[in-house]
Design a protein around this motif. Structure first.
Motif, short mmCIF file in Angstrom:
data_model
loop_
_atom_site.label_atom_id
_atom_site.label_comp_id
_atom_site.label_asym_id
_atom_site.label_seq_id
_atom_site.Cartn_x
_atom_site.Cartn_y
_atom_site.Cartn_z
N ARG A 165 0.83 -1.21 0.00
CA ARG A 165 0.00 0.00 0.00
C ARG A 165 0.87 1.26 0.00
NH1 ARG A 165 -4.87 -0.95 4.26
NH2 ARG A 165 -3.13 -1.32 5.71
N LEU A 170 1.16 5.50 1.03
CA LEU A 170 0.95 6.22 2.29
C LEU A 170 0.94 7.73 2.05
CD1 LEU A 170 0.87 6.05 5.43
CD2 LEU A 170 3.36 6.10 5.40
N TRP A 206 -4.32 -13.86 14.82
CA TRP A 206 -4.01 -12.56 14.23
C TRP A 206 -4.34 -11.44 15.22
CZ3 TRP A 206 -6.76 -8.12 13.08
CH2 TRP A 206 -6.09 -7.17 12.29
N ALA A 256 -2.11 -8.49 16.86
CA ALA A 256 -2.55 -7.09 16.80
C ALA A 256 -2.80 -6.52 18.20
CB ALA A 256 -3.82 -6.97 15.96
N THR A 280 -10.63 -9.41 6.96
CA THR A 280 -9.49 -8.75 7.60
C THR A 280 -8.31 -8.64 6.64
OG1 THR A 280 -10.14 -9.35 9.84
CG2 THR A 280 -7.80 -8.99 9.47
N ARG A 283 -8.98 -6.07 4.06
CA ARG A 283 -8.90 -4.72 4.62
C ARG A 283 -7.46 -4.24 4.74
NH1 ARG A 283 -13.18 -6.01 9.51
NH2 ARG A 283 -15.09 -5.49 8.37
N ILE A 284 -6.57 -5.14 5.16
CA ILE A 284 -5.19 -4.74 5.41
C ILE A 284 -4.39 -4.63 4.11
CG2 ILE A 284 -3.02 -5.46 6.45
CD1 ILE A 284 -4.67 -6.95 8.49
N THR A 321 -7.22 3.00 3.63
CA THR A 321 -7.73 3.31 4.97
C THR A 321 -7.38 4.75 5.35
OG1 THR A 321 -5.70 2.64 6.08
CG2 THR A 321 -7.36 0.93 5.77
N ARG A 330 -3.59 4.98 4.05
CA ARG A 330 -2.94 3.93 3.26
C ARG A 330 -3.65 3.89 1.92
NH1 ARG A 330 1.90 2.17 5.70
NH2 ARG A 330 1.55 2.66 7.90
N GLU A 390 1.27 -6.63 0.98
CA GLU A 390 1.83 -5.99 2.16
C GLU A 390 0.98 -4.77 2.49
OE1 GLU A 390 4.33 -6.45 4.41
OE2 GLU A 390 3.71 -4.50 5.21
N GLY A 391 0.53 -4.70 3.77
CA GLY A 391 -0.31 -3.57 4.18
C GLY A 391 0.47 -2.30 4.42
N GLY A 392 1.75 -2.48 4.76
CA GLY A 392 2.61 -1.32 5.00
C GLY A 392 3.03 -0.65 3.71
#
Lengths: 476, 476
Positions: B213, B215, B289, B293, B306, B309-310, B315, B345, B413-415
């Motif tokens: 994602r 940023l 998970w 978290a 989930t 979403r990530i 987001t 994100r 990858e969510g980051g």
């Protein structure tokens, strides 16, 4: 109600006698007050602990000199208070308790004072010193007031059973005041409480304050993840406590800026048409009020004016909010928790316990799954309000009217104070009599009091005891 | 597509040749890697500046020993990067750039390490040291990988033009990375970027990451009164910036937890049914998970799981909020200002500039009279995503499949990371190849890498260059 010719003559004669007495004794009165003002009785600063005690001792002695048969220093776990009592020679007379405080705010020359804050200076009509208006000047005017009352009426004791309670921790939040009042409730018992620690609307607008809002303070802590977590790895898939806190705060008011907590307005004593009309008569300049508020626009409950919002309507205010990363730059986390500090100003008819329950229920209903909510309430201060037609209030209005020679109007106080404890514990109506004006600079550098207004305070005090005793126009 | 018998035999033979070569060279490979891991190249700590440089020098020398004709230390205003290049003997071969980093997170024995973090230890299948997984191990597996590729295919140069860029400031936020990539865009030019700085789903579930994602970071400062003002005297009659901030944050999401900023979802590349099915096939245990978290419930955009979403949904997250009094107890003020830190994100199809404009317009529309709003955006990171049917992605999947002998699945990858700059500046698709597993403890004490997975990384690398060159089953 029109006065008879006799009453008018009698009133004029009493007014004259009081003024003459005050004129003859003003120099000694001011010298005494300045001596008191030289004692730096700063309750918040430990280095002044001895000075606060010295101030209490000084006041007790001064009250004895004034003629109070009893004047005692009352110990508390903190700074001492002073209690004095002067019974009337009429055993059936009502009892009046005057409240004030002898401690002052901190002050130092370098804060912006033009002269030493504890070296009182008279310049023209102004007496400048820390405590001149808040509150030593306004406590002390009753000493010359009661002497003038006796002189003008030829009495040897006041027309009322007169009590004074002058606390020493008001500028530190009165932490021991309520306990003291509860402990000494018998000796403090009174029919009326006169709080001598407020001000009036403006130099040319004498006013009596008829009520004070109450206060309930609350902290809501919202807990999400057990620690801050990565917003990329977890954000958007777990609840965020900062978002939950924001949604809670956003739900605190509806679209009319009314408090949206169910039950919040239960029991609220609504403004009467007469009160609203009287508020509206006050010379109020919204532009200059906004300057004082350091704000650029008004905002508040729909259907009420600014004065009504501040004085007569309950509010919910965010005093602080904090959670997550607040340093420079950014940090991509979902915060672990967020805390909101709220204060609710309450008006007559509202019960702090009911408010607490309403807020707890409201918060519990709105917290999403995965967020834990802790609600904490501190000690509450009750609101107080005296109806406009209350006889004691009318007495204050007449006394002040005679001193100022002008119609007396009504205000209220938006803040909250320990005076409400007196109403609460003693069950007596609380009236607020003050002659300070907004420019006096309470808590600020160069605090002062206008000498002519200070002496109008003396004069009001001189008339008040007879008024409260029902002896309207007593004269020698 | 079914394999021919010849292809299958050829593939088996290549796999065997690669494994034999790796088996024969694993000891020397691990000794070298452990030598590198002994250099504490902590980019965030000034006392390790010389170590970071030593690490760069060590790597450049190691890459030259490996056979790269060019291996240079590239200076930046911060820590140096290493660039290496090994042209293919086929001038028409595609160019592949491998990205990684040679700096590591801080580590000290007293943080909870069982052994010295910069004294690598092999215990059973585990190699423990700071940097073992993040990222030295995953950079270094390419050195043995390319040698095995040559040995197994009988080539003297790789099947692709191979480039490596190993930066030295990734653990410090890559402050000079984009400028370096822009400056050296010509030398870095590539058809495909392989990011060797991520992990896979689980030990028994090899996966390829297909996207990351983006940023956009933003700070919104809401200003009310020019200073904190008394909540009793002014509260409820002027706008409160903490309330305004809360209302803004509350309006960030609708009742379906979708971002409510108009235009926010413009251009978003939606998940295909195939992608959703593939995500759903991953062995995902929501309970464990949630443990990771540190949360007790999931919460997010309605209609998505989930993982969706990530990985695949944009987001808006509050990273921090602060205004007014946050100390112990209470303070009855209307705060002067409140600041909110937000991060968005972004997923493929979203443009950070468009998001910035949308958020600015949205905020401006919602700020009440009397509140001044400042919106600041920092530098943004773009999202990157490679479609499942992209030929380069298929090459990585086949290489990994041959190494692991198992079906390869897909993750995202969510980051967000600097790899997106490579996609952005070089215009090449970015693929993420990693063999680290969640238990490896990136940034934590006792970081380790599983030795068998590390060698699967070597094996994947050995197959990858032929796959990317289109020479599917090259064998010696």
């Amino acid at each position: 109600m029109s006065k008879t010719v006799d009453e008018a003559v009698s009133a004029d004669s009493a007014t004259h006698a009081v003024r003459t007495y005050i004129e003859n004794h003003r120099t000694a009165f001011l010298d005494d007050l300045m001596e008191w003002l030289r004692i730096p009785s700063v309750s918040a600063q430990p280095e002044h602990t001895a000075d606060v005690r010295r101030s209490a001792d000084w006041l007790a002695a001064a009250l004895r000199r004034t003629g109070f048969p009893t004047a005692e220093v009352w110990e508390t776990p903190g700074a001492p208070a002073v209690f004095a009592e002067w019974p009337s020679d009429d055993p059936d007379a009502p009892t009046v308790l005057v409240y004030g405080h002898h401690d002052v705010q901190p002050a130092a020359r370098e804060d912006g004072w033009d002269t030493e804050p504890f070296e009182p200076v008279v310049q023209g009509n102004r007496l400048r010193a820390r405590g001149a208006a808040d509150d030593k000047g306004q406590v002390y005017f009753h000493t010359l007031g009661v002497r003038a009352h006796l002189a003008a009426t030829g009495r040897t004791a006041p027309a009322v059973h007169l009590k004074m309670l002058v606390e020493g921790e008001e500028e530190s939040g009165s932490p021991h005041f309520r306990a003291l009042v509860e402990q000494q409730a018998d000796r403090l018992a009174a029919d009326t409480v006169i709080v001598s620690d407020t001000g009036m609307w403006a130099e040319d607008t004498p006013t009596v304050c008829t009520g004070m809002r109450g206060l309930a303070e609350c902290e809501i802590e919202l807990h999400g993840p057990a620690q801050d977590i990565h917003s990329g790895s977890f954000g958007g898939a777990v609840p965020n406590p900062a978002t939950a806190a924001a949604r809670l705060v956003a739900a605190l008011h509806d679209e009319h800026a009314r408090v949206a907590v169910p039950g919040f307005y239960d029991g609220v004593v609504e403004l009467t048409d007469r009160e609203r009309a009287l508020f509206a008569e006050l010379p109020f300049d919204e532009r200059s009020w906004l300057d004082t508020a350091r704000s650029t626009a008004t905002h508040g409950e729909a259907g009420y004016t600014t004065l009504e919002r501040i004085w007569a309507r309950p509010t919910a205010e965010v005093n602080g909010i904090g959670g997550g990363y607040q340093g420079p730059g950014s940090k991509t986390i979902v915060p672990s928790s967020t805390t909101v500090k709220l204060s609710f100003r309450l008006v007559a008819g509202q019960d702090p316990d009911h408010i607490e329950k309403a807020v707890r229920d409201w918060a519990a209903d709105r917290v999403p799954a995965g967020i834990r909510c802790e609600v904490r309430f501190g000690a509450a201060t009750r609101p107080c309000l005296t109806p406009l037609d209350h006889p004691a209030l009318q007495s204050v209005v007449r006394a002040m009217g005679r001193a100022f020679g002008k119609p007396v109007r009504f205000t209220r106080e938006g803040g909250s104070g320990p005076a409400a404890d007196l109403q609460d514990v003693l069950g007596a109506p609380v009236l607020f009599l003050g002659v300070s004006v907004p420019s006096d600079g309470w808590h600020a550098p160069n605090e002062k009091i206008e000498l002519d207004l200070l002496l109008k305070g003396v004069e009001t005090s001189a008339h008040l005891w007879g008024e409260l005793a029902g002896n309207r126009y007593e004269a020698h």
